[in-house]
Design an enzyme around this catalytic site. Sequence first.
Site, PDB file in Angstrom:
ATOM      1  N   LYS A 100       0.848  -1.199   0.000  1.00 13.44           N
ATOM      2  CA  LYS A 100       0.000   0.000   0.000  1.00 13.44           C
ATOM      3  C   LYS A 100       0.881   1.247   0.000  1.00 13.44           C
ATOM      4  O   LYS A 100       0.625   2.213  -0.728  1.00 13.44           O
ATOM      5  CB  LYS A 100      -0.923   0.011   1.227  1.00 13.44           C
ATOM      6  CG  LYS A 100      -2.061  -0.996   1.136  1.00 13.44           C
ATOM      7  CD  LYS A 100      -2.768  -1.191   2.479  1.00 13.44           C
ATOM      8  CE  LYS A 100      -3.727  -2.374   2.385  1.00 13.44           C
ATOM      9  NZ  LYS A 100      -4.297  -2.773   3.680  1.00 13.44           N
ATOM     10  N   ASP A 108     -11.530   2.044   3.705  1.00 14.16           N
ATOM     11  CA  ASP A 108     -11.756   0.604   3.564  1.00 14.16           C
ATOM     12  C   ASP A 108     -13.251   0.282   3.407  1.00 14.16           C
ATOM     13  O   ASP A 108     -13.613  -0.823   3.001  1.00 14.16           O
ATOM     14  CB  ASP A 108     -11.281  -0.115   4.850  1.00 14.16           C
ATOM     15  CG  ASP A 108     -10.001  -0.902   4.644  1.00 14.16           C
ATOM     16  OD1 ASP A 108      -9.700  -1.273   3.504  1.00 14.16           O
ATOM     17  OD2 ASP A 108      -9.308  -1.147   5.656  1.00 14.16           O
ATOM     18  N   GLN A 149      -5.236  -1.883   9.690  1.00 18.08           N
ATOM     19  CA  GLN A 149      -5.000  -3.200   9.088  1.00 18.08           C
ATOM     20  C   GLN A 149      -5.565  -4.299   9.982  1.00 18.08           C
ATOM     21  O   GLN A 149      -5.330  -4.309  11.192  1.00 18.08           O
ATOM     22  CB  GLN A 149      -3.492  -3.401   8.855  1.00 18.08           C
ATOM     23  CG  GLN A 149      -3.138  -4.658   8.100  1.00 18.08           C
ATOM     24  CD  GLN A 149      -3.675  -4.691   6.677  1.00 18.08           C
ATOM     25  OE1 GLN A 149      -3.741  -3.675   5.996  1.00 18.08           O
ATOM     26  NE2 GLN A 149      -4.077  -5.853   6.215  1.00 18.08           N
TER      27      GLN A 149
HETATM   28  N1  GUN Z   1      -6.840  -7.430   6.041  1.00 13.95           N
HETATM   29  C1  GUN Z   1      -7.036  -8.180   4.925  1.00 13.95           C
HETATM   30  N2  GUN Z   1      -7.571  -7.434   3.950  1.00 13.95           N
HETATM   31  C2  GUN Z   1      -7.726  -6.202   4.447  1.00 13.95           C
HETATM   32  C3  GUN Z   1      -8.232  -4.987   3.909  1.00 13.95           C
HETATM   33  O1  GUN Z   1      -8.674  -4.882   2.758  1.00 13.95           O
HETATM   34  N3  GUN Z   1      -8.217  -3.912   4.742  1.00 13.95           N
HETATM   35  C4  GUN Z   1      -7.771  -3.991   6.003  1.00 13.95           C
HETATM   36  N4  GUN Z   1      -7.816  -2.895   6.745  1.00 13.95           N
HETATM   37  N5  GUN Z   1      -7.292  -5.090   6.543  1.00 13.95           N
HETATM   38  C5  GUN Z   1      -7.284  -6.184   5.753  1.00 13.95           C
END
Ligand code: GUN
Length: 281
Positions: A52, A119, A96
């Site tokens: 990211k 998200d 996350q």
């Molecule tokens: N953990 C696995 N996929 C994701 C996601 O798309 N966003 C977040 N915040 N955590 C994750």
Amino acid sequence: MKALINGRELADKMQDQIKTEVAELQKNGIRPGLVVLLVGENPASQTYVKNKDLAAAKIGIHSKIERLPESISEAELLALIQQYNQDSAFHGILVQLPLPKHIDEEKVLLAIDPKKDVDGFHPMNMGQLLIGEPTMIPCTPYGIMKMFEAYNIELAGKRAVVIGRSNIVGKPMAQLMMMKDATVTIAHSKTADLAAVAREADILVVAIGRGHFVTKEFVKPGAVVIDVGMNRDANGKLIGDVKFDEVAEIADYITPVPKGVGPMTITMLMYQTVAAAKKQK
Ligand code: GUN
């Protein structure tokens, strides 16, 4: 097979467009900002967060990673989220997942300002999606919808099956396809005769989190197969939920792993961070 759905290529193309938009915004004094809160040392999470950060840097989005110890208390994490809710340098906040067991994930997601919830996991944004008025959309299903669009894959009237019922992928995926007039079934690990249910699908989205789980017995010839899986095999190699080699022989369209859904998830995160910055200006 008619086509391999090349997520990497589509992601690169979209990221170029987003980069141009970010440059335009900067001329008007707006620099989109994203803060990622990473708790603990989960290796998969570390990789996601690094990717990211790299994408943000490439596009010109101001990105910050808050690396927090596994031992952080729920109260401390909530206080930090409040701080970023107030900080106008960051238009997007991402926590996350998964979080350590002593932290209540629901409380954490609820604490994020829905306007900064890039998200799309806040119950407010989930609810908006469910009533058909989406504001922030979970990035993985959103990226898959962009793939359908780019490859002219029609959903109206089609039978779609999602394997997996998570809040992050399965549920929002089903809703987005329903909004495009597909007839959607959500199946999961407890579904009786899962292969037979999957075989009814014109569009099969697999997010069950088990490496090479979906074999050709799950797939109707000519189907579209989207593989959301990110698993490691015994040698540490990244593999999907779908046995690509045998399923590719009968599917019309299929996504690979890697270079399939993954890069699109990150792209949609950048896209929504820019959208959030525009709305907050
Ligand atoms: N953990 C696995 N996929 C994701 C996601 O798309 N966003 C977040 N915040 N955590 C994750």
